[in-house]
Design a protein around this motif. Structure first.
Motif, short mmCIF file in Angstrom:
data_model
loop_
_atom_site.label_atom_id
_atom_site.label_comp_id
_atom_site.label_asym_id
_atom_site.label_seq_id
_atom_site.Cartn_x
_atom_site.Cartn_y
_atom_site.Cartn_z
N PRO A 140 -63.74 0.41 -35.01
CA PRO A 140 -65.40 0.52 -34.56
C PRO A 140 -66.16 0.67 -35.40
O PRO A 140 -66.12 1.38 -36.46
CB PRO A 140 -65.01 1.63 -33.39
CG PRO A 140 -63.51 1.93 -33.05
CD PRO A 140 -62.96 1.61 -34.19
N TYR A 166 -61.70 -6.15 -29.14
CA TYR A 166 -63.31 -6.18 -29.88
C TYR A 166 -64.13 -7.43 -29.28
O TYR A 166 -64.75 -8.13 -30.29
CB TYR A 166 -62.96 -6.00 -31.41
CG TYR A 166 -62.36 -4.80 -31.95
CD1 TYR A 166 -63.31 -3.91 -32.46
CD2 TYR A 166 -61.02 -4.29 -31.75
CE1 TYR A 166 -62.97 -2.72 -32.79
CE2 TYR A 166 -60.60 -3.12 -32.16
CZ TYR A 166 -61.67 -2.31 -32.60
OH TYR A 166 -61.19 -1.11 -33.12
N THR A 209 -66.13 -2.26 -30.00
CA THR A 209 -64.83 -2.08 -29.38
C THR A 209 -65.40 -2.29 -27.87
O THR A 209 -66.47 -2.00 -27.44
CB THR A 209 -64.43 -0.59 -29.36
OG1 THR A 209 -65.33 0.26 -29.89
CG2 THR A 209 -63.13 -0.64 -30.31
N PRO A 215 -58.93 2.55 -30.16
CA PRO A 215 -58.88 2.10 -31.50
C PRO A 215 -57.63 2.75 -32.22
O PRO A 215 -57.33 3.64 -31.85
CB PRO A 215 -60.12 2.48 -32.29
CG PRO A 215 -60.94 3.09 -31.17
CD PRO A 215 -60.23 3.37 -29.99
#
Length: 401
Positions: A140, A166, A209, A215
């Motif tokens: 991110p 993403y 994101t 993540p």
């Protein structure tokens, strides 16, 4: 020997953009080497010998070395030392024989267009490299600059970003930077549909994101769910401890013996883009798991070798570290691994059985080292309540040669 080889970076503006020194080196050369695009920038009446890059690339390098001492000029895109031919040639020819004149790299030009600081972005090349390298660079807020392999690359990158959660990432494609045909295209990964793109392009990605996506950190100890496996997996907590003991450094090589689903070697490689690893596994199903996991987690260059250690580890490159996660009791395994390890290298082994502990103690009696007992408990449901459930205790032995 005098400097007979010059490597000159050239931009989209061609000969007009070359400095006086670069132009002088080009004019003095009797042989000019480059790609079709580079050689096409020369005047039509230039009758000097031209060498076009061939495939495989090594044949052209051999051709240049065979002409050692002649005045040769290699034309390269942008900065020859930034994922370029200069970085390859200097591995074969001493820098004392080479003059390198760089032009601005695609990354420098992209940063100047976007207002990004080059020291704060992640850079990678997908020219001749698999797109599955990308996942290990994504996080991110990351700003990525990617050298494209061609006009298809932006679409591949957009799809990969979307599949990894993403999809909201902003993509900017910069075509033919520095020339009269320069163009900038912008869009969002999830809705990217642009197909009319020049082959010569650089991709900039501002990673965002999607809501609810967790993540994946580059720090060791990825969730167990990040890996496809059949149960043969070094569990998250033990994996984090094991990798801290293995202590990977950029450029180092790991042998992962009895690799299971490849979690140790994959996380070793994720720690730095220059880390290398060889996963050794005899189970055919697990070999497929290793390959799938390596591609999904951004380490497609993980070398996978099928078969039984110790037979398959003969003649492999000298490792900086060895992890033995399976097959500890195999006859002769320790001697071959220990002899192969470079002086100062680390050897780490994990076992959960008494027989494995006996073997490790025999190794300890030969070369020393130290032991650690790793005991992990996780909270799990017991009816309506939570209770502690212990995982198998792991005995870890580590020794430095």
């Amino acid at each position: 020997m005098n400097k007979w080889l010059s490597i000159v970076g050239i931009g989209e503006d061609g000969l007009e953009g070359l400095s006086v020194i670069a132009l002088s080196l080009l004019n003095q050369a009797t042989i000019i080497v480059g790609g079709e695009r580079h050689l096409a920038m020369l005047p039509p009446n230039d009758n000097r010998k031209k060498i076009l890059w061939k495939s495989p690339f090594s044949t052209s390098i051999t051709e240049i070395i065979q002409r050692r001492g002649q005045a040769i000029c290699v034309l390269a895109s942008g900065d020859p030392m930034c994922y370029g031919v200069g970085a390859i040639l200097t591995k074969h020819i001493p820098i004392s024989e080479i003059t390198i004149i760089p032009a601005p790299s695609a990354f420098s030009l992209a940063c100047s267009r976007l207002g990004w600081s080059l020291t704060e972005v992640e850079t990678l090349s997908l020219c001749g490299r698999p797109a599955s390298l990308l996942p290990s660079y994504i996080y991110p807020g990351a700003k990525l600059l990617i050298l494209s392999a061609g006009k298809e690359t932006p679409g591949i990158v957009a799809e990969l970003l979307t599949n990894r959660g993403y999809g909201g990432s902003k993509i900017t494609v910069l075509e033919r930077m520095g020339g009269i045909h320069e163009r900038i295209l912008e869009g969002i990964a999830a809705s990217w549909q642009e197909t009319e793109i020049a082959d010569l392009n650089t991709i900039a990605v501002d990673c965002i994101t999607d809501v609810g996506v967790m993540p994946l950190s580059r720090f060791p100890g990825l969730p167990d769910s990040a890996f496809h496996h059949d149960g043969q997996l070094t569990k998250r907590e033990v994996r984090a401890i094991t990798l801290s003991t293995l202590a990977p450094l950029p450029g180092e090589l790991l042998w992962d013996v009895g690799a299971g689903c490849g979690s140790i070697s994959i996380e070793w490689m994720r720690s730095n883009s220059r880390c290398r690893a060889i996963a050794l596994e005899q189970n055919e199903t697990r070999i497929n798991y290793i390959a799938d996991n390596a591609a999904a987690l951004g380490t497609p260059n993980l070398q996978i070798i099928t078969g039984k250690a110790p037979e398959i580890i003969q003649n492999l490159p000298t490792p900086d570290a060895i992890f033995v996660g399976g097959g500890v009791t195999a006859p002769g395994l320790f001697d071959i691994c220990w002899n192969a390890l470079r002086p100062g290298g680390r050897m780490v082994a994990n076992v959960v059985t008494l027989e494995g502990e006996q073997t490790l103690f025999q190794w300890y009696e030969k070369v020393g080292g130290n032991f650690t007992r790793i005991s992990i408990q996780r909270a799990e449901a017991i009816g309506k309540f939570l209770g502690w459930k212990g995982m198998s205790q792991v005995t870890q032995w580590v020794a430095v040669k």
